[in-house]
Design a protein around this motif. Sequence first.
Motif, PDB file in Angstrom:
ATOM      1  N   GLU A 212       0.814  -1.211   0.000  1.00 57.26           N
ATOM      2  CA  GLU A 212       0.000   0.000   0.000  1.00 57.26           C
ATOM      3  C   GLU A 212       0.851   1.266   0.000  1.00 57.26           C
ATOM      4  O   GLU A 212       0.360   2.344  -0.246  1.00 57.26           O
ATOM      5  CB  GLU A 212      -0.951  -0.009   1.194  1.00 57.26           C
ATOM      6  N   GLN A 213       2.138   1.142   0.216  1.00 53.99           N
ATOM      7  CA  GLN A 213       3.015   2.306   0.228  1.00 53.99           C
ATOM      8  C   GLN A 213       3.631   2.599  -1.143  1.00 53.99           C
ATOM      9  O   GLN A 213       4.460   3.482  -1.267  1.00 53.99           O
ATOM     10  CB  GLN A 213       4.145   2.111   1.257  1.00 53.99           C
ATOM     11  N   GLY A 214       3.258   1.858  -2.173  1.00 58.28           N
ATOM     12  CA  GLY A 214       3.781   2.121  -3.509  1.00 58.28           C
ATOM     13  C   GLY A 214       5.085   1.419  -3.830  1.00 58.28           C
ATOM     14  O   GLY A 214       5.659   1.621  -4.883  1.00 58.28           O
ATOM     15  N   ILE A 215       5.559   0.580  -2.943  1.00 53.76           N
ATOM     16  CA  ILE A 215       6.789  -0.168  -3.164  1.00 53.76           C
ATOM     17  C   ILE A 215       6.391  -1.532  -3.711  1.00 53.76           C
ATOM     18  O   ILE A 215       5.493  -2.172  -3.189  1.00 53.76           O
ATOM     19  CB  ILE A 215       7.560  -0.374  -1.834  1.00 53.76           C
ATOM     20  N   VAL A 216       7.060  -1.980  -4.749  1.00 52.29           N
ATOM     21  CA  VAL A 216       6.806  -3.316  -5.287  1.00 52.29           C
ATOM     22  C   VAL A 216       8.021  -4.177  -4.961  1.00 52.29           C
ATOM     23  O   VAL A 216       9.113  -3.937  -5.460  1.00 52.29           O
ATOM     24  CB  VAL A 216       6.550  -3.286  -6.806  1.00 52.29           C
ATOM     25  N   ILE A 217       7.810  -5.161  -4.118  1.00 51.41           N
ATOM     26  CA  ILE A 217       8.869  -6.086  -3.712  1.00 51.41           C
ATOM     27  C   ILE A 217       8.500  -7.449  -4.283  1.00 51.41           C
ATOM     28  O   ILE A 217       7.386  -7.923  -4.098  1.00 51.41           O
ATOM     29  CB  ILE A 217       8.994  -6.151  -2.173  1.00 51.41           C
ATOM     30  N   GLU A 218       9.442  -8.063  -4.968  1.00 56.99           N
ATOM     31  CA  GLU A 218       9.158  -9.319  -5.661  1.00 56.99           C
ATOM     32  C   GLU A 218       9.264 -10.535  -4.753  1.00 56.99           C
ATOM     33  O   GLU A 218       9.831 -11.553  -5.132  1.00 56.99           O
ATOM     34  CB  GLU A 218      10.061  -9.449  -6.878  1.00 56.99           C
TER      35      GLU A 218
END
Length: 176
Positions: free
Chosen positions: A40-46
């Motif tokens: 929800e914070q805009g970070i995309v972690i794979e």
Amino acid sequence: MKRRKGISSLFYTALAILFISCHSGSNNKRQDADTTRVSEQGIVIENDTLSQVFAAYIKVKDALVASDPKLAGEASNRLSESLKGIHGCENTAILAQELANSTDLALQRSAFSAISKDLIDMYQRPSLSAGKIYVIHCPMYNNKAGGDWLSTSPEIKNPYFGEEMLTCGTVTQEIK
């Protein structure tokens, strides 16, 4: 006073075992699923597990910025559960649970500082597909020994002092 001493004793025990936690081994096995998840914070972690840990950590940070020990405890319960899913992070999960079990804001902030050190080290190696994670340092925390934390924004909102010194800190690193 006796109750506080007991909590402090538990906290220092947790700190002692933290020394061999999340970042201590290079062969940490993270959960199998390498799915892309947008937090929800805009970070995309794979990695779904790392994404969940990061989202829970940010909620703890935000609760400490707001100086809300109840909300910090609730968020830290989620953080503790998320950390249990990562081999090698068991001790950090215990420390997060200690934070969750406390209503003493100073003790929570101290535990958060130790958790932050661990997670900053862990997030030096994530696979980010989007966004940046910021490492921020407050030189005034802990009698000027300083304290670091992770953020989704370069804007300073200090979890160690809340409204007292909300903008104390500087960005020391961008993790891309």
